[in-house]
Motif scaffolding. Structure first.
Motif, short mmCIF file in Angstrom:
data_model
loop_
_atom_site.label_atom_id
_atom_site.label_comp_id
_atom_site.label_asym_id
_atom_site.label_seq_id
_atom_site.Cartn_x
_atom_site.Cartn_y
_atom_site.Cartn_z
N MET A 1 5.08 0.97 -0.39
CA MET A 1 5.21 1.26 -1.63
C MET A 1 6.17 2.55 -1.53
N GLY A 2 6.98 2.67 -2.62
CA GLY A 2 7.79 3.97 -2.76
C GLY A 2 8.90 4.00 -1.76
N GLN A 3 9.20 3.17 -0.97
CA GLN A 3 10.21 3.19 0.17
C GLN A 3 11.37 2.28 -0.42
N GLU A 4 12.48 2.95 0.04
CA GLU A 4 13.85 2.20 -0.34
C GLU A 4 13.85 0.65 0.30
N GLY A 5 14.25 -0.26 -0.63
CA GLY A 5 14.05 -1.56 -0.01
C GLY A 5 12.88 -2.25 0.04
N THR A 6 11.78 -1.63 -0.72
CA THR A 6 10.67 -2.47 -0.59
C THR A 6 10.47 -2.99 -2.14
N THR B 1 0.86 -1.20 -0.13
CA THR B 1 -0.16 -0.04 0.02
C THR B 1 0.84 1.18 -0.23
N ASP B 2 0.14 2.37 -0.20
CA ASP B 2 0.97 3.73 -0.34
C ASP B 2 1.00 4.29 0.99
N GLY B 3 1.88 5.39 0.88
CA GLY B 3 2.27 6.27 2.21
C GLY B 3 1.07 6.89 2.92
N ARG B 4 -0.16 6.91 2.27
CA ARG B 4 -1.39 7.39 2.93
C ARG B 4 -1.86 6.42 3.96
N TYR B 5 -1.37 5.10 3.87
CA TYR B 5 -1.90 4.03 4.73
C TYR B 5 -1.02 3.20 5.49
#
Length: 594
Positions: free
Chosen positions: A87-92, A65-69
């Motif tokens: 999602m969008g985070q380094e290492g994911t 899921t994305d940063g909103r959640y």
């Protein structure tokens, strides 16, 4: 409960010789907010956010899921054995890489092809086939174990009159057919339900907060087919379909009909589900649906109607602010009761149909979860202190609204006031944008993030999204975002007539959340030697809570913008209020000074 459901799902996977199963947040139409029938990912994971993909393997499970959640998902997935993938985070890892790390050659990945679009299905196929991993795309395994699954929606439709749409069905079909001709397409598959709703001036009540019907359409140059249960059509819509040479066929009949289409067939692979496309035998033209941009650029009638909706909505929210002002000090208001009160105030407005999404009513640290949803279980009392964030909106016969205000209920910390002010500066800088035609939200997003980035602060979501017309509150293809996110599809050139939100914020986990949101309309400015200049016109008219602002942190231009905006709020909204409410509104909208 979640562990037991995962066990039952794995038993079905074993029967089908499937080693990994993908469950997205979607329906047969690539819809963001889905009806209860399609809440498979929620059922299997317990995560209630509007965005996420669950992957279940023989021994593991993970949810993207994305940063909103992030905060919400961490709490809801606790003890479920499901790992959170941010999602969008380094290492994911992305989904294909994760699955490849768990499987070996000869294994099979499964999903229901009706809820995964053609573009994503091909991406999976490309990644997995290279490693000799197979796809099985015709199995709804969740449906086998979900014994009390809700029924498919079956609400009655209604015709959305031309006095609100500004364009007839025939006129819209003519524009779409012209776009088809330019692509040399003989047929055009339309599966996005907001596009079908827009094209045929058809609305319904199939999905909470999203007044449209589950339906497909196939358009040809001389006729068209609407795939929906005929018994659902209201008499006016049924007659208009006949007049426009639109035949009515059963909802699921499209899966056989696509096999008989002659090409070229125009469709958008990011929207049309893979089961349909894998059944298509005719040559294809893959391109964005022409309806996508057409409905995003509102005509004069739609704009005028939307402005009227915002006046009514503004009155409801100002009345709510006054109600908070009177009642919070009495100790009788909670997140949940306040949320109910706001809906009640909206329902008193002429033309109100329903809320445009589930209200976010979040006090103090709850507001750090961007999409927190209050419930009787999580409810807390509002006290005359701290920050209270409310993100809400309404569906009116005139249009769709979306607004966020962060209220100062009493004393706040120096830290809270600092970030409240910087988020306000971020909102104003984007609201005051002036640019040459050709820019997209990618170009302008820095205006909003700039004051926060200067302090090494950010928010893990877009700054704004497109908004439909008695339709989805999150409409493609326009918005504000600093980088392209393919699944969001909100990076189109900003055209006059587009409506989107301006909603920067600051979120401190365990402390507070702040967001300031208005809807804005893209309009043309002056045109000269350099080209056509553009700017934004506010559609939302509700005061920002100046008790949270430190004017010393703002520029004179920003203060003037806010004072002028508040003067406009008083002028436009006061006629809809009682004398007592209007007097209070005038008082809280007094100009601020450095």
């Amino acid at each position: 409960m979640i562990k037991e459901r995962l066990r039952l799902l794995r038993a079905q996977m074993q029967k089908e010789n499937i080693q990994a199963y993908i469950i997205p947040t979607s329906d047969f139409h690539e819809t963001e907010y889905v009806s209860d029938y399609f809440a498979c990912r929620k059922y299997m994971s317990g995560f209630t956010g509007s965005a996420g993909v669950l992957v279940v393997t023989v021994s593991k499970a993970a949810l993207w899921t994305d940063g909103r959640y992030f905060i919400q998902a961490e709490r809801q997935l606790k003890d479920s054995t499901i790992e959170l993938m941010k999602m969008g985070q380094e290492g994911t890892p992305d989904i294909p890489d994760y699955i490849l790390s768990q499987l070996q050659a000869g294994d099979t990945v499964g999903f229901d092809g009706r809820v995964i679009n053609a573009a994503d299905a091909r991406r999976y196929d490309s990644a997995f086939c290279a490693q000799e991993i197979h796809l099985k795309t015709d199995v709804d395994l969740v449906g086998r174990i979900w014994t009390d699954r809700p029924a498919l929606p079956h609400s009655k439709t209604f015709h959305y009159d031309e006095k609100y749409t500004g364009e007839t069905i025939g006129e819209k079909l003519a524009r779409v057919r012209q776009a088809m001709a330019e692509q040399h397409a003989v047929s055009h598959i339309v599966t996005k339900i907001d596009e079908v709703a827009w094209l045929l001036n058809l609305r319904a009540d199939d999905i909470p907060c999203f007044p449209v019907a589950l339906a497909y359409a196939i358009i040809r140059q001389d006729d068209a087919v609407l795939y929906i249960d005929d018994s659902r059509l209201d008499p006016v819509s049924r007659q208009l379909m006949k007049e426009n040479h639109i035949r009515i066929k059963g909802y699921f009949d499209i899966y056989e009909d696509v096999k008989t289409l002659t090409g070229p067939v125009l469709y958008d692979p990011s929207f049309v589900n893979s089961r349909l496309i894998f059944s298509l035998q005719a040559p294809a033209v893959e391109a964005p649906d022409p309806e996508l941009l057409m409905k995003a650029v509102k005509n004069e009638t739609e704009i005028a109607a939307t402005k009227n909706a915002h006046l009514k909505d503004g009155a409801a929210v100002v009345k709510f602010m006054y109600w908070l002002h009177v009642n919070v000090p009495q100790g009788t208001v909670s997140e949940w009761s306040a949320q109910q009160k706001l809906t009640a105030l909206r329902s008193e407005q002429d033309g109100y149909i329903e809320d445009s999404f589930t209200t976010i009513s979040a006090y103090k640290d709850h507001a750090a979860m961007m999409h927190y949803s209050s419930s009787p279980e999580t409810d807390v009392l509002l006290k005359p202190e701290g920050l209270y964030l409310v993100d809400s909106g309404g569906q009116y016969i005139d249009g769709t609204t979306d607004i966020t205000r962060t209220f100062v209920l009493g004393p706040i910390t120096k830290e809270e006031k600092y970030w409240f002010t910087l988020a306000m500066r971020s909102h104003i800088r984007l609201a005051a944008a002036h640019w040459l035609y050709g820019c997209s939200g990618l170009n302008l997003d820095i205006l909003a993030r700039g004051p926060l980035w200067d302090q090494d602060m950010d928010y893990q979501c877009g700054t704004g999204h497109g908004i439909g017309h008695l339709s989805t509150v999150h409409e493609a293809p326009n918005g504000f975002r600093w980088r392209k996110v393919p699944e969001r599809n909100d990076s189109a050139v900003l055209e006059a007539g587009m409506i989107q939100s301006d909603e920067p914020g600051v979120y401190m986990e365990g402390k507070f959340g702040i967001r300031h949101e208005n809807e804005v309309l893209v309009v043309k400015g002056n045109k000269n030697f350099y080209g056509q200049f553009m700017h934004l016109e506010p559609l939302t008219f509700v005061p920002f809570d100046v008790k949270g602002i430190d004017p010393s942190l703002m520029t004179e231009e920003e203060i003037n913008w806010l004072n002028n905006y508040h003067a406009a709020v008083v002028k436009k909204i006061s006629p809809y209020l009682t004398d007592e409410e209007a007097s209070w509104l005038k008082q809280i909208c007094q100009p601020i000074r450095k």
